[in-house]
Design a protein around this motif. Structure first.
Motif, PDB file in Angstrom:
ATOM      1  N   ASP A   1     -23.663  24.250  38.721  1.00 49.53           N
ATOM      2  CA  ASP A   1     -22.898  25.018  38.532  1.00 49.53           C
ATOM      3  C   ASP A   1     -22.848  26.379  38.701  1.00 49.53           C
ATOM      4  OD1 ASP A   1     -19.934  25.653  37.538  1.00 49.53           O
ATOM      5  OD2 ASP A   1     -19.846  24.676  35.617  1.00 49.53           O
ATOM      6  N   THR A   2     -24.527  26.687  38.077  1.00 47.14           N
ATOM      7  CA  THR A   2     -25.074  27.971  38.062  1.00 47.14           C
ATOM      8  C   THR A   2     -24.886  28.599  39.191  1.00 47.14           C
ATOM      9  OG1 THR A   2     -26.243  27.102  35.989  1.00 47.14           O
ATOM     10  CG2 THR A   2     -27.100  29.159  37.085  1.00 47.14           C
ATOM     11  N   TYR A   3     -25.871  27.579  40.321  1.00 48.51           N
ATOM     12  CA  TYR A   3     -26.085  27.674  42.106  1.00 48.51           C
ATOM     13  C   TYR A   3     -24.423  28.106  42.233  1.00 48.51           C
ATOM     14  CZ  TYR A   3     -30.675  26.013  40.755  1.00 48.51           C
ATOM     15  OH  TYR A   3     -31.792  25.602  39.939  1.00 48.51           O
ATOM     16  N   ARG A   4     -23.659  27.872  41.829  1.00 49.45           N
ATOM     17  CA  ARG A   4     -22.260  28.125  42.812  1.00 49.45           C
ATOM     18  C   ARG A   4     -21.731  29.319  42.252  1.00 49.45           C
ATOM     19  NH1 ARG A   4     -20.397  22.409  41.620  1.00 49.45           N
ATOM     20  NH2 ARG A   4     -20.910  21.111  43.593  1.00 49.45           N
ATOM     21  N   VAL A   5     -21.758  29.693  40.999  1.00 47.47           N
ATOM     22  CA  VAL A   5     -21.626  31.502  40.151  1.00 47.47           C
ATOM     23  C   VAL A   5     -22.128  32.324  41.250  1.00 47.47           C
ATOM     24  CG1 VAL A   5     -21.530  32.198  38.341  1.00 47.47           C
ATOM     25  CG2 VAL A   5     -20.651  30.076  38.527  1.00 47.47           C
ATOM     26  N   LEU A   6     -23.832  31.853  40.609  1.00 48.86           N
ATOM     27  CA  LEU A   6     -24.567  32.974  41.877  1.00 48.86           C
ATOM     28  C   LEU A   6     -24.439  32.887  42.967  1.00 48.86           C
ATOM     29  CD1 LEU A   6     -27.887  32.184  40.716  1.00 48.86           C
ATOM     30  CD2 LEU A   6     -26.697  33.655  39.928  1.00 48.86           C
ATOM     31  N   ALA A   7     -23.623  32.512  43.672  1.00 51.51           N
ATOM     32  CA  ALA A   7     -22.441  33.040  45.244  1.00 51.51           C
ATOM     33  C   ALA A   7     -21.626  34.144  44.998  1.00 51.51           C
ATOM     34  CB  ALA A   7     -22.689  31.879  45.953  1.00 51.51           C
ATOM     35  N   ALA A   8     -20.850  34.157  44.147  1.00 47.66           N
ATOM     36  CA  ALA A   8     -20.137  34.885  43.604  1.00 47.66           C
ATOM     37  C   ALA A   8     -20.471  35.794  43.109  1.00 47.66           C
ATOM     38  CB  ALA A   8     -18.846  33.931  42.466  1.00 47.66           C
ATOM     39  N   VAL A   9     -21.113  36.257  42.537  1.00 48.44           N
ATOM     40  CA  VAL A   9     -22.100  37.529  41.365  1.00 48.44           C
ATOM     41  C   VAL A   9     -22.953  38.529  42.766  1.00 48.44           C
ATOM     42  CG1 VAL A   9     -21.833  36.472  40.052  1.00 48.44           C
ATOM     43  CG2 VAL A   9     -23.532  36.523  41.124  1.00 48.44           C
ATOM     44  N   ASP A  10     -22.923  39.960  41.756  1.00 47.89           N
ATOM     45  CA  ASP A  10     -23.540  40.908  42.643  1.00 47.89           C
ATOM     46  C   ASP A  10     -24.650  41.052  42.393  1.00 47.89           C
ATOM     47  OD1 ASP A  10     -20.865  41.573  45.024  1.00 47.89           O
ATOM     48  OD2 ASP A  10     -20.271  42.137  43.407  1.00 47.89           O
ATOM     49  N   SER A  11     -24.455  40.679  40.876  1.00 47.33           N
ATOM     50  CA  SER A  11     -25.620  40.785  40.434  1.00 47.33           C
ATOM     51  C   SER A  11     -26.657  40.212  38.989  1.00 47.33           C
ATOM     52  CB  SER A  11     -26.090  42.202  39.611  1.00 47.33           C
ATOM     53  OG  SER A  11     -25.406  42.206  38.601  1.00 47.33           O
ATOM     54  N   ALA A  12     -27.174  40.143  38.259  1.00 44.24           N
ATOM     55  CA  ALA A  12     -27.570  38.561  37.638  1.00 44.24           C
ATOM     56  C   ALA A  12     -27.974  39.982  36.487  1.00 44.24           C
ATOM     57  CB  ALA A  12     -28.007  37.614  37.299  1.00 44.24           C
ATOM     58  N   VAL A  13     -28.023  39.172  35.005  1.00 45.11           N
ATOM     59  CA  VAL A  13     -28.518  39.594  33.682  1.00 45.11           C
ATOM     60  C   VAL A  13     -29.390  38.176  33.647  1.00 45.11           C
ATOM     61  CG1 VAL A  13     -27.970  40.068  31.488  1.00 45.11           C
ATOM     62  CG2 VAL A  13     -26.772  41.200  32.990  1.00 45.11           C
ATOM     63  N   MET A  14     -30.644  38.429  33.416  1.00 40.32           N
ATOM     64  CA  MET A  14     -31.877  37.704  32.325  1.00 40.32           C
ATOM     65  C   MET A  14     -32.031  37.683  31.696  1.00 40.32           C
ATOM     66  SD  MET A  14     -32.945  34.230  34.161  1.00 40.32           S
ATOM     67  CE  MET A  14     -33.017  34.544  36.025  1.00 40.32           C
ATOM     68  N   LEU A  15     -31.406  36.660  30.661  1.00 39.31           N
ATOM     69  CA  LEU A  15     -32.124  36.663  29.502  1.00 39.31           C
ATOM     70  C   LEU A  15     -33.625  35.860  29.523  1.00 39.31           C
ATOM     71  CD1 LEU A  15     -28.917  37.197  28.665  1.00 39.31           C
ATOM     72  CD2 LEU A  15     -29.673  35.613  26.577  1.00 39.31           C
ATOM     73  N   LEU A  16     -34.204  36.539  28.369  1.00 40.85           N
ATOM     74  CA  LEU A  16     -35.782  35.799  27.924  1.00 40.85           C
ATOM     75  C   LEU A  16     -35.735  36.084  27.097  1.00 40.85           C
ATOM     76  CD1 LEU A  16     -38.462  37.032  30.915  1.00 40.85           C
ATOM     77  CD2 LEU A  16     -36.513  35.665  30.998  1.00 40.85           C
ATOM     78  N   ASP A  17     -35.989  34.448  25.906  1.00 39.85           N
ATOM     79  CA  ASP A  17     -36.845  34.731  24.367  1.00 39.85           C
ATOM     80  C   ASP A  17     -37.677  35.547  24.373  1.00 39.85           C
ATOM     81  OD1 ASP A  17     -37.494  33.318  22.190  1.00 39.85           O
ATOM     82  OD2 ASP A  17     -35.625  31.491  22.343  1.00 39.85           O
ATOM     83  N   ALA A  18     -37.753  36.582  23.440  1.00 39.98           N
ATOM     84  CA  ALA A  18     -38.704  36.583  22.715  1.00 39.98           C
ATOM     85  C   ALA A  18     -39.576  35.904  22.629  1.00 39.98           C
ATOM     86  CB  ALA A  18     -38.390  37.911  22.341  1.00 39.98           C
ATOM     87  N   ALA A  19     -39.677  34.471  22.349  1.00 38.27           N
ATOM     88  CA  ALA A  19     -40.791  34.224  21.917  1.00 38.27           C
ATOM     89  C   ALA A  19     -41.970  32.793  23.099  1.00 38.27           C
ATOM     90  CB  ALA A  19     -40.619  33.497  20.257  1.00 38.27           C
ATOM     91  N   LYS A  20     -40.625  32.796  23.802  1.00 40.62           N
ATOM     92  CA  LYS A  20     -40.713  31.685  24.636  1.00 40.62           C
ATOM     93  C   LYS A  20     -41.257  32.539  26.091  1.00 40.62           C
ATOM     94  CE  LYS A  20     -38.463  28.406  22.302  1.00 40.62           C
ATOM     95  NZ  LYS A  20     -37.192  27.911  22.251  1.00 40.62           N
ATOM     96  N   GLY A  21     -40.302  33.679  26.226  1.00 44.80           N
ATOM     97  CA  GLY A  21     -40.580  34.501  28.085  1.00 44.80           C
ATOM     98  C   GLY A  21     -40.101  32.713  29.091  1.00 44.80           C
ATOM     99  N   LEU A  22     -40.731  33.365  29.977  1.00 43.51           N
ATOM    100  CA  LEU A  22     -40.533  32.607  31.324  1.00 43.51           C
ATOM    101  C   LEU A  22     -40.167  31.086  30.927  1.00 43.51           C
ATOM    102  CD1 LEU A  22     -41.754  35.127  34.484  1.00 43.51           C
ATOM    103  CD2 LEU A  22     -39.357  34.500  33.997  1.00 43.51           C
ATOM    104  N   GLU A  23     -39.316  30.612  30.829  1.00 39.71           N
ATOM    105  CA  GLU A  23     -38.981  28.884  30.958  1.00 39.71           C
ATOM    106  C   GLU A  23     -39.041  28.083  32.066  1.00 39.71           C
ATOM    107  OE1 GLU A  23     -37.673  28.038  26.845  1.00 39.71           O
ATOM    108  OE2 GLU A  23     -36.763  29.902  27.187  1.00 39.71           O
TER     109      GLU A  23
END
Length: 535
Positions: free
Chosen positions: A105-127
């Motif tokens: 579902d997420t990857y299909r949405v990415l085909a429909a957008v022009d940019s993305a906002v990626m959230l990182l948890d301040a305590a966990k970073g890149l998961e």
């Protein structure tokens, strides 16, 4: 026929497209996507108060999480679309499920957008899921803005989080705000472009917009002391090591603007919204399956990236979400479905804001429209008006890893069961596999993750009144069989079986790598290949 009305010039279509910002909010589960989605809508003044995913008492759930299971679990399990205005800009915001089981579902949405906002948890970073999503954005060339969330809670050092972006995914951070105060002691942010400090006031539960107070560097130093000095020094250190903002690097997805804040408290959210309006890419021409570019001012075209049923419990209608790629859409147009060659009437078209909907009369490139009563449409379909025909690349179907035979517990509900299974297949909730050996009465559900089974069975019971029994199958390896004549080799071996997916692909299932290896030794001519995303 297209309804009569004033002609829209090429210039008008291009100008309208330039007002659109279409982006997805993506991250690992529990990083705060749905909370940020509501905070953005709150700052755009299309909500008067924001709820929390884990709302208590009389606090409502987030606007974008409208399925019963989402509200019960406090997670997003399906993407949601919110369209709203912000000044002269039209925002098309797509909230996505973060759980890995719903990656398709997420990857299909990415085909429909022009940019993305990626959230990182301040305590966990890149998961783990964050890493996968960054890879998908990079593969598609999608510019990414990074919002480091939950700075109001204890977490890691800001420099450490930025270093992780560089070291683990080779993405240069370009901070446009920098936190004043360590994680858990959030005083405000340094606005890198003005040199000022922005201080926020807390509101009750973060339900309303947090008031902002700007102050110059001297006042910030006097009032915040060492916290301000540390923020200045850290930001200057990162800027000197390649972190100065470069718009070209953002657009080519080799660097990411970074902001710090707290979606729950609405801290730093206005910065993000203003940044999206100012810097995020506008809609651009798209390539069709032949590699030819469909210009923005070409006749209307769009592609379906999501199909959803049950948003309106009173009618249980089916809505197909389509991204407009070119031209002006006008309600009432009769367009052509490139997949079937058949006409599709657009009498009922809606703008979507979570579960709330309103009628749409027109739309332009970048907009997401909801086509109602769209039982003839499937994910990946292209719609177009006029000639020549156009078809955009299809959307991916991922290799499933979990398989289960589905059957109705009450045979008297077999008709409803079959109708529900067809519905789930059209939406892509699970992949549906069939074979002559098993028959239509016992289709096989194939899923990327086991939680998809929970969603499928819940919806069959809630929407179609048929309780379902699932018998898990022992298979863990799937390959595409490219020679249909070899099907019996596998079916008669007792080491696996072949099932057909709705798109016609023949999937060969094996219990494990050993079983696949034995088949290959016994039959070197076996024509199987790894199952990659199909279109």
């Amino acid at each position: 026929m297209t309804p009569s009305g004033p002609t829209v010039s090429t210039h008008d279509v291009v100008d309208e497209a330039g007002r659109r910002r279409t982006f997805a909010v993506i991250s690992h589960p529990d990083a705060g996507k749905s909370t940020l989605t509501e905070a953005l809508a709150l700052h755009a003044q299309v909500l008067t108060s924001a709820g929390a995913v884990h709302g208590k008492g009389n606090r409502r759930g987030v606007t974008s999480d409208w399925l019963e299971m989402e509200r019960a679990r406090g997670i997003s399990i399906t993407s949601a679309t919110l369209q709203f205005g912000y000044g002269d800009t039209v925002i098309n915001l797509l909230d996505t499920p973060g759980h890995a089981d719903f990656s398709e579902d997420t990857y299909r949405v990415l085909a429909a957008v022009d940019s993305a906002v990626m959230l990182l948890d301040a305590a966990k970073g890149l998961e783990p899921q964050t890493l996968k999503l960054f890879d998908v954005c990079r593969y598609r060339g999608i510019p990414v803005i990074t919002f480091i969330n939950k700075w109001d809670r204890p977490g890691r050092e800001a420099l450490d989080l930025c270093d992780e972006l560089t070291e683990r995914i080779n993405l240069q951070p370009m901070p446009l705000t920098w936190p004043v105060g360590v994680a858990g002691h959030f005083r405000g942010v340094l606005d890198a472009r003005t040199g000022e400090m922005v201080r926020y006031d807390r509101t009750a539960g973060g339900a309303t917009v947090a008031p902002e107070h700007r102050m110059d560097a001297d006042r910030a130093k006097n009032e915040e002391g060492t916290d301000w000095i540390a923020a200045k020094e850290e930001h200057e250190l990162l800027a000197a090591s390649g972190g100065e903002f470069d718009h070209d690097r953002f657009i080519d997805a080799s660097a990411t603007p970074v902001l710090f804040g707290s979606a729950m408290l609405n801290f730093g959210v206005r910065h993000l919204l203003d940044l999206l309006v100012e810097l995020a890419p506008r809609p651009t021409p798209r390539a069709d399956v032949n590699g030819d570019t469909r210009e923005l001012d070409s006749p209307f075209s769009a592609f379906v990236f999501k199909v959803q049923t049950g948003m309106d419990r009173a009618h249980r209608d089916q809505v197909a979400f389509a991204r407009v790629c070119s031209g002006k859409f006008e309600r009432g147009m009769t367009v052509t479905n490139a997949t079937t060659g058949r006409p599709f009437a657009t009498k009922y078209v809606q703008q979507v804001f979570g579960q709330e909907r309103s009628t749409v009369d027109e739309a332009f490139p970048g907009d997401v429209i909801g086509l109602v009563n769209a039982t003839a449409l499937r994910v990946g379909d292209t719609l177009y008006d006029g000639k020549p025909a156009v078809k955009f690349p299809g959307l991916p179907s991922f290799a499933p890893a979990h398989f289960a035979i589905a059957r109705p517990k009450d045979l008297s509900r077999a008709k409803q069961f079959r109708k529900g299974v067809d519905q789930l297949e059209s939406e892509g909730v699970v992949q549906i596999l069939r074979s002559d050996r098993r028959g239509d009465a016992t289709p096989v559900f194939a899923a990327v993750g086991p939680m998809q089974f929970e969603v499928a069975t819940h919806r069959l019971e809630a929407e179609f009144g048929t309780a379902v029994a699932l018998d898990r199958m022992p298979y863990s390896i799937v390959r595409r069989l490219t020679d249909p004549a070899q099907r019996n080799l596998i079916d008669s071996s007792r080491r696996g079986e072949v099932l057909q997916r709705g798109d016609g692909a023949l999937l060969a299932l094996f219990t494990d790598q050993t079983a696949l290896g034995v088949m290959r030794r016994l039959h070197p001519e076996l024509a199987v290949e790894p199952l990659i995303a199909s279109t």
